[in-house]
Design a protein around this motif. Sequence first.
Motif, PDB file in Angstrom:
ATOM      1  N   ASN A 139       0.799  -1.149   0.054  1.00 46.89           N
ATOM      2  CA  ASN A 139      -0.096  -0.024  -0.053  1.00 46.89           C
ATOM      3  C   ASN A 139       0.843   1.098  -0.095  1.00 46.89           C
ATOM      4  O   ASN A 139       2.091   1.116   0.066  1.00 46.89           O
ATOM      5  N   LYS A 176      -1.580  -0.099  -5.067  1.00 47.63           N
ATOM      6  CA  LYS A 176      -2.987   0.044  -4.663  1.00 47.63           C
ATOM      7  C   LYS A 176      -3.489   1.331  -4.286  1.00 47.63           C
ATOM      8  O   LYS A 176      -2.574   1.944  -3.423  1.00 47.63           O
ATOM      9  N   HIS A 179      -5.869   4.074  -0.352  1.00 46.00           N
ATOM     10  CA  HIS A 179      -5.494   4.968   0.638  1.00 46.00           C
ATOM     11  C   HIS A 179      -5.530   6.373  -0.010  1.00 46.00           C
ATOM     12  O   HIS A 179      -4.890   7.219   0.664  1.00 46.00           O
ATOM     13  N   ASP A 187      -6.053   0.978  -9.008  1.00 45.89           N
ATOM     14  CA  ASP A 187      -4.835  -0.024  -8.765  1.00 45.89           C
ATOM     15  C   ASP A 187      -3.997  -0.124 -10.155  1.00 45.89           C
ATOM     16  O   ASP A 187      -4.636   0.282 -11.287  1.00 45.89           O
ATOM     17  N   VAL A 209     -15.790   2.354  -3.118  1.00 49.23           N
ATOM     18  CA  VAL A 209     -17.257   2.158  -2.266  1.00 49.23           C
ATOM     19  C   VAL A 209     -17.392   2.711  -1.074  1.00 49.23           C
ATOM     20  O   VAL A 209     -16.277   2.884  -0.279  1.00 49.23           O
ATOM     21  N   THR A 217      -8.702  -6.088   2.952  1.00 47.06           N
ATOM     22  CA  THR A 217      -8.719  -5.821   1.496  1.00 47.06           C
ATOM     23  C   THR A 217      -7.372  -6.077   0.993  1.00 47.06           C
ATOM     24  O   THR A 217      -7.199  -6.769  -0.090  1.00 47.06           O
ATOM     25  N   GLY A 218      -6.390  -5.536   1.765  1.00 42.87           N
ATOM     26  CA  GLY A 218      -4.924  -5.902   1.098  1.00 42.87           C
ATOM     27  C   GLY A 218      -4.771  -7.390   1.114  1.00 42.87           C
ATOM     28  O   GLY A 218      -4.061  -8.183   0.082  1.00 42.87           O
TER      29      GLY A 218
HETATM   30  N1  LIG Z   1     -13.506   1.775  -0.218  1.00 37.46           N
HETATM   31  C1  LIG Z   1     -12.721   1.182  -1.328  1.00 37.46           C
HETATM   32  N2  LIG Z   1     -13.722   1.053  -2.407  1.00 37.46           N
HETATM   33  C2  LIG Z   1     -13.141   0.253  -3.477  1.00 37.46           C
HETATM   34  N3  LIG Z   1     -11.874  -0.492  -3.388  1.00 37.46           N
HETATM   35  C3  LIG Z   1     -11.270  -0.448  -2.234  1.00 37.46           C
HETATM   36  C4  LIG Z   1     -11.649   0.293  -1.116  1.00 37.46           C
HETATM   37  N4  LIG Z   1     -10.711   0.441  -0.212  1.00 37.46           N
HETATM   38  C5  LIG Z   1      -9.692  -0.215  -0.559  1.00 37.46           C
HETATM   39  N5  LIG Z   1      -9.946  -0.851  -1.809  1.00 37.46           N
HETATM   40  C6  LIG Z   1      -9.061  -1.711  -2.924  1.00 37.46           C
HETATM   41  O1  LIG Z   1      -8.686  -2.586  -1.833  1.00 37.46           O
HETATM   42  C7  LIG Z   1      -7.567  -3.347  -2.168  1.00 37.46           C
HETATM   43  C8  LIG Z   1      -6.421  -2.771  -1.142  1.00 37.46           C
HETATM   44  O2  LIG Z   1      -6.129  -1.675  -1.097  1.00 37.46           O
HETATM   45  P1  LIG Z   1      -5.573  -0.905   0.010  1.00 37.46           P
HETATM   46  O3  LIG Z   1      -4.710   0.485  -0.542  1.00 37.46           O
HETATM   47  O4  LIG Z   1      -6.625  -0.412   1.078  1.00 37.46           O
HETATM   48  O5  LIG Z   1      -4.496  -1.834   0.717  1.00 37.46           O
HETATM   49  P2  LIG Z   1      -3.868  -2.089   2.141  1.00 37.46           P
HETATM   50  O6  LIG Z   1      -3.792  -1.001   2.855  1.00 37.46           O
HETATM   51  O7  LIG Z   1      -3.062  -3.368   2.394  1.00 37.46           O
HETATM   52  O8  LIG Z   1      -5.260  -2.860   2.693  1.00 37.46           O
HETATM   53  P3  LIG Z   1      -5.684  -3.351   4.251  1.00 37.46           P
HETATM   54  O9  LIG Z   1      -6.780  -2.256   4.512  1.00 37.46           O
HETATM   55  O10 LIG Z   1      -6.379  -4.659   4.088  1.00 37.46           O
HETATM   56  O11 LIG Z   1      -4.522  -3.171   5.220  1.00 37.46           O
HETATM   57  C9  LIG Z   1      -7.019  -2.210  -3.733  1.00 37.46           C
HETATM   58  O12 LIG Z   1      -7.482  -3.040  -4.690  1.00 37.46           O
HETATM   59  C10 LIG Z   1      -7.726  -0.964  -3.342  1.00 37.46           C
HETATM   60  O13 LIG Z   1      -8.222  -0.444  -4.620  1.00 37.46           O
END
Ligand SMILES: Nc1ncnc2c1ncn2[C@@H]1O[C@H](COP(=O)(O)OP(=O)(O)OP(=O)(O)O)[C@@H](O)[C@H]1O
Length: 487
Positions: A139, A176, A179, A187, A209, A217-218
């Motif tokens: 991220n 990603k 954030h 992405d 969303v 989600t990650g």
């Molecule tokens: N509110 C949202 N709506 C749509 N897609 C999202 C949303 N939040 C995160 N994503 C998607 O979820 C995936 C994880 O992204 P993010 O940048 O949040 O990673 P992360 O910080 O590693 O996740 P985690 O919250 O599990 O630590 C990506 O594909 C991102 O585009």
Amino acid sequence: MSGIPRVLSIAGTDPTGGAGIHADLKTIGALGGYGMAVVTALVAQNTRGVREVHVPPVGFLTAQLDAVSDDVEIDAVKIGMLQDAAIIEVVRDWLARVRPPVVVLDPVMVATSGDRLLDAAAEDALRGLCTDADLVTPNLAELAVLTGRPVAATWDEALDAARRLHESTGTLVLLKGGHLDGADCPDALVGPVPLVGPGGVHEVAGARVATRNTHGTGCSLSSAMATLRAGGASWPDALVRAKQWLTGALAHADALHVGRGNGPVDHFHELRAPADRAWSAEVWDAAAAVRAGIEECAFVRGLGDGSLERDVFTWYLAQDARYLGEYARLLARASALAPTADEQAFWARSAQSALVEEQRLHSAHLDGRRPADPAPATTAYTDHLHASGRTYGELVAAVLPCFWIYADLGTRLTAARHETHPYDDWLAAYGDPAFAEATAQAVRIADAAAGAASAHERARMSEAFRRSAEHELRFFEAPMALVPARA
Ligand SMILES: Nc1ncnc2c1ncn2[C@@H]1O[C@H](COP(=O)(O)OP(=O)(O)OP(=O)(O)O)[C@@H](O)[C@H]1O
Ligand SMILES: Cc1ncc(CO)c(N)n1
């Protein structure tokens, strides 16, 4: 490979089931794989945060890894939370011995709160592990730690940082956008051109969303990528499908009512709610912003009220003639691939009409002049169409916006027609009820293809449609910027 990808998650636990190995196993299953898990750390956590972490002795980690690889042929590995340098070393040694064909590393380093989870030695070891992976999925905060730079504030800065990480590790990077601020949530894959295509970047757009339930989600995205890649998808196709699935899981997250903090996503939403909306309605709605952009762009407004300058219109028509010549080839290809005689005839008739129209435009507007060279927006569109012809469904989805957006515009602009309107013949052609009927048939054919398609194929159809709609917008914007007489 056996057909069903055997995917191993090496990660920590989440007893509330939203992140870590629990999210990984659900994801792997939801996307058609067989999930296995080796536990690196037992984590007392819930949707509100982490309370305690228990790390078993590294010897026991080796014992778990060997227990799996001594017995099972592994098609892909997803690596998540690794607590310290010793654990990272054990995983590196095991990877070197077992050499699984697909290795995806989610470099869990920074908590949602922004706190660094690893000490400096572990961060260094993880940078080393990045070079052993096929795909790394940081991220924005983790990308900053891995590249030793401040956290990217914009998408362009993030792409730069991802390029740096790719250059320093040689590993494909999945950047990603979760954030970032704003309504979009893109992405992108950043890496070598042979893997990701022109420019070394393959971006997959997505809408954000509106939910606070984004826990895990990650983890879910990285195990989705491992599963889909092991199932035979290219990396870009894997990201298109993973993102479509994850966006659906986020959209259904609020219905789960798990926990009082940042809850999990619904990994199995596709089982609970099999697609009951027509594919065409879904992609048409998803393209609402692009369609609004087309209706509001200066070219289309000028076309409607007749104020568009003639040289701009002529430049557009010359480009459209180039476009239609290529478009006719793709329609003929759809005819060749069609599963029924009716569909075969429909696409053949459409190819014929496109060619007749191309000829008409040439003779009406080029007055014997040499045909125009295709402008960048024209080539970009036809290149996309050619690249979208791998299956009938994908091809039909890619050619559909050219019907639908024009029929929609034609219907809207019909009210503006009058005898002395300078572009009345254009408005008449696309406002013709026969064109609306042909469009309705193309939509029905696309829905039938989507109905017969696997979820993966349906995702590729949606992406092909989305991209074509964007090319339509750029095609309408190009004349205003490029017509030589205005330069
Ligand atoms: N509110 C949202 N709506 C749509 N897609 C999202 C949303 N939040 C995160 N994503 C998607 O979820 C995936 C994880 O992204 P993010 O940048 O949040 O990673 P992360 O910080 O590693 O996740 P985690 O919250 O599990 O630590 C990506 O594909 C991102 O585009
Ligand atoms: C075990 C584990 N891995 C990763 C994350 C990041 O979401 C988490 N919360 N827990």
